[in-house]
Design a protein around this motif. Structure first.
Motif, PDB file in Angstrom:
ATOM      1  N   HIS A 177      64.278  25.019  19.245  1.00 33.98           N
ATOM      2  CA  HIS A 177      63.377  25.509  20.289  1.00 33.98           C
ATOM      3  C   HIS A 177      62.448  26.588  19.760  1.00 33.98           C
ATOM      4  O   HIS A 177      62.788  27.298  18.837  1.00 33.98           O
ATOM      5  CB  HIS A 177      64.193  26.027  21.479  1.00 33.98           C
ATOM      6  CG  HIS A 177      65.048  24.939  22.064  1.00 33.98           C
ATOM      7  ND1 HIS A 177      64.551  24.026  22.954  1.00 33.98           N
ATOM      8  CD2 HIS A 177      66.314  24.564  21.809  1.00 33.98           C
ATOM      9  CE1 HIS A 177      65.495  23.148  23.245  1.00 33.98           C
ATOM     10  NE2 HIS A 177      66.584  23.446  22.560  1.00 33.98           N
ATOM     11  N   LYS A 178      61.298  26.704  20.362  1.00 33.65           N
ATOM     12  CA  LYS A 178      60.304  27.695  19.937  1.00 33.65           C
ATOM     13  C   LYS A 178      60.805  29.109  20.221  1.00 33.65           C
ATOM     14  O   LYS A 178      60.594  30.020  19.442  1.00 33.65           O
ATOM     15  CB  LYS A 178      58.991  27.467  20.709  1.00 33.65           C
ATOM     16  CG  LYS A 178      58.134  26.339  20.187  1.00 33.65           C
ATOM     17  CD  LYS A 178      56.737  26.861  19.964  1.00 33.65           C
ATOM     18  CE  LYS A 178      55.686  25.823  19.645  1.00 33.65           C
ATOM     19  NZ  LYS A 178      56.025  24.680  18.880  1.00 33.65           N
ATOM     20  N   GLU A 179      61.433  29.268  21.373  1.00 35.96           N
ATOM     21  CA  GLU A 179      61.947  30.586  21.744  1.00 35.96           C
ATOM     22  C   GLU A 179      63.297  30.447  22.430  1.00 35.96           C
ATOM     23  O   GLU A 179      63.456  29.622  23.324  1.00 35.96           O
ATOM     24  CB  GLU A 179      60.969  31.294  22.704  1.00 35.96           C
ATOM     25  CG  GLU A 179      61.427  32.699  23.070  1.00 35.96           C
ATOM     26  CD  GLU A 179      60.581  33.350  24.156  1.00 35.96           C
ATOM     27  OE1 GLU A 179      59.485  32.835  24.471  1.00 35.96           O
ATOM     28  OE2 GLU A 179      61.035  34.357  24.706  1.00 35.96           O
ATOM     29  N   VAL A 180      64.251  31.246  21.980  1.00 37.55           N
ATOM     30  CA  VAL A 180      65.555  31.291  22.638  1.00 37.55           C
ATOM     31  C   VAL A 180      65.817  32.751  23.013  1.00 37.55           C
ATOM     32  O   VAL A 180      65.926  33.613  22.147  1.00 37.55           O
ATOM     33  CB  VAL A 180      66.685  30.756  21.727  1.00 37.55           C
ATOM     34  CG1 VAL A 180      68.015  30.783  22.468  1.00 37.55           C
ATOM     35  CG2 VAL A 180      66.381  29.341  21.263  1.00 37.55           C
ATOM     36  N   ARG A 181      65.870  32.993  24.296  1.00 39.06           N
ATOM     37  CA  ARG A 181      66.018  34.356  24.786  1.00 39.06           C
ATOM     38  C   ARG A 181      67.488  34.564  25.126  1.00 39.06           C
ATOM     39  O   ARG A 181      67.987  34.032  26.117  1.00 39.06           O
ATOM     40  CB  ARG A 181      65.135  34.487  26.023  1.00 39.06           C
ATOM     41  CG  ARG A 181      64.666  35.879  26.252  1.00 39.06           C
ATOM     42  CD  ARG A 181      63.483  35.909  27.183  1.00 39.06           C
ATOM     43  NE  ARG A 181      63.334  37.256  27.686  1.00 39.06           N
ATOM     44  CZ  ARG A 181      62.329  37.652  28.446  1.00 39.06           C
ATOM     45  NH1 ARG A 181      61.394  36.778  28.808  1.00 39.06           N
ATOM     46  NH2 ARG A 181      62.247  38.890  28.841  1.00 39.06           N
ATOM     47  N   VAL A 198      68.606  27.741  18.407  1.00 36.84           N
ATOM     48  CA  VAL A 198      67.485  28.386  17.696  1.00 36.84           C
ATOM     49  C   VAL A 198      66.633  27.392  16.881  1.00 36.84           C
ATOM     50  O   VAL A 198      65.410  27.387  17.010  1.00 36.84           O
ATOM     51  CB  VAL A 198      67.967  29.578  16.835  1.00 36.84           C
ATOM     52  CG1 VAL A 198      66.880  30.050  15.872  1.00 36.84           C
ATOM     53  CG2 VAL A 198      68.405  30.737  17.733  1.00 36.84           C
ATOM     54  N   ARG A 243      61.079  26.579  25.677  1.00 39.58           N
ATOM     55  CA  ARG A 243      61.518  27.962  25.866  1.00 39.58           C
ATOM     56  C   ARG A 243      62.806  27.980  26.690  1.00 39.58           C
ATOM     57  O   ARG A 243      62.843  27.501  27.811  1.00 39.58           O
ATOM     58  CB  ARG A 243      60.423  28.765  26.567  1.00 39.58           C
ATOM     59  CG  ARG A 243      59.154  28.886  25.707  1.00 39.58           C
ATOM     60  CD  ARG A 243      57.958  29.262  26.546  1.00 39.58           C
ATOM     61  NE  ARG A 243      57.969  30.653  26.934  1.00 39.58           N
ATOM     62  CZ  ARG A 243      57.669  31.104  28.161  1.00 39.58           C
ATOM     63  NH1 ARG A 243      57.370  30.258  29.120  1.00 39.58           N
ATOM     64  NH2 ARG A 243      57.669  32.388  28.416  1.00 39.58           N
TER      65      ARG A 243
END
Lengths: 276, 276
Positions: free
Chosen positions: A176-180, A173, A151
């Motif tokens: 990774h599982k999450e890109v904030r 993106v 994350r």
């Protein structure tokens, strides 16, 4: 001849605000130069007795210290608060925001990627708010060298270009599982450029005001020249030549990001005196 | 002649898991076809008495109902749970995850964008977990038609391409304060393609197994053909011709995503019988 100012020019919101804060605190000292313009620093000294200290060691007991738009690292702020000085925070809100994001995202367990220059004061300040892994990168090559967990939170230096920022995001993106992604880019520089372009298209002559070494002023001048061949880059009213305006109907005026309002006003006054 | 299977081929993880779940629940009925392969559905019926119901209305009291990999909308699940049936959930974990993300992000106040087809069962299910604004889009044109607030969470249908997903993200980032990007794409399809390509480069003959109408099998065949001209797309062992293998040293085998293992095994057995 009509004189028209670009819709957006000169100081950005944050710098205007910092100067106002300095003016409202006569006798204070700024920690580092408030702006890259010596004439403006001299004016603040002359009219408001606002001086300049280069480092924390130089902060005088019993003084008032202004933090400039860039902000400062968390530990420097701590040290400053521990001194016998009144702390006046003129950090640009567009810089305070990424500082807060980094602090929050760190606490929530995200690895932090900052698209920016780790040696720039703004980024030094922003990075200091991380309580976990934080990396400043300028390219995909920089990203390839670091190891990030699943994350990731990403922010950008306020002056970066969105297209370049998207390249960083595009690389992250798929990996990774999450890109904030936080859009922390400030459009002030680009707003000045867009407005200069729009005006240069219509003007017969363009005056671009700003330091000869100022890269953003040079860029403004180059943009204006490509739409209006009679574009001139000047630092002060003394460089103006009457013949530039002969037979012109519309004179456009714009200014680089470090150019104080009063210099622009002087220049417009002088052009008016030509009575073209 | 050596026969080599592609490193990755046939059913994806989620479908394999769903079939195992069906086999472990003899006498149950699947809500909608478990897989787009009639032979496999017939096998499950014959060997495990697993039948098929087309809609919620057809669910029989006292039965056991298997939810397929796509998942179902939240309200359908509610309705199903209210019926006198044992609910067996074979929703692919890669689909359950986006359902959970949508639910959580909705609750946290994000507007939700799903890169996917709103008419696809997977997306119908995923969308149903939103408690606030949610939009399924397939293009920038779709995005331009909707109004999103400042904070946006984005997920993708599991079968989408990452490059296309990044285009959606790139459009959103400059227009929003925060874009929270979840990488919900499943690589199974692309893993089969990559493995087929790698094998086709080395093979003298390639056998690609799968329905003649199956678009992913056709794509696999086209990839294989460009690396190994002697590539054949077949549905069953009866289509095999001995002369395809004459003088060949390495025969590669791969299969589309809806091809059951036993069909592949039959085909390999038949090729071995040629004793080339």
């Amino acid at each position: 001849m009509k004189i028209e100012l670009a819709e957006s020019y000169g100081f950005c919101f944050g710098v205007k605000r910092a100067i106002k804060i300095a003016e409202e605190n006569p006798g204070s000292a700024t920690l580092g130069p408030l702006i890259h313009n010596n004439m403006e620093i001299a004016r603040l000294k002359r009219d408001f007795n606002v001086s300049l200290v280069e480092s924390l060691d130089d902060v005088k007991p019993g003084s008032a210290t202004v933090i400039r738009t860039h902000g400062i690292p968390k530990n420097d702020l701590k040290e400053l608060l521990a001194k016998n000085t009144k702390v006046i925070d003129a950090t640009c809100p567009f810089v305070t925001k990424p500082q807060q994001i980094v602090e929050e995202m760190s606490q929530e367990g995200y690895d932090i990627v900052i698209f920016g220059d780790k040696n720039h004061p703004e980024i030094k300040g922003v990075m200091s708010y991380a309580t976990g892994p934080v990396y400043a990168v300028l390219s995909i090559e920089d990203l390839e060298k670091i190891h990030l967990r699943e994350r990731v939170a990403v922010i950008a230096q306020t002056t970066r270009k969105i297209e370049e920022y998207n390249k960083i995001v595009n690389w992250l993106v798929p990996r990774h599982k999450e890109v904030r992604v936080f859009n922390t880019i400030c459009n002030a520089t680009f707003e000045n450029q867009d407005a200069a372009k729009e005006l240069a298209k219509r003007a017969d002559v363009m005056i671009v005001v700003g330091g000869k070494q100022s890269s953003n002023t040079k860029q403004l001048h180059s943009i204006c020249k490509s739409f209006c061949p009679d574009s001139y880059h000047i630092e002060s009213k003394d460089e103006l030549q009457k013949e530039w305006f002969d037979g012109k109907k519309l004179c456009g005026v714009t200014a680089g990001a470090s150019t104080p309002e009063w210099i622009i006003e002087e220049i417009i006054g002088k052009i008016r005196e030509f009575k073209v």
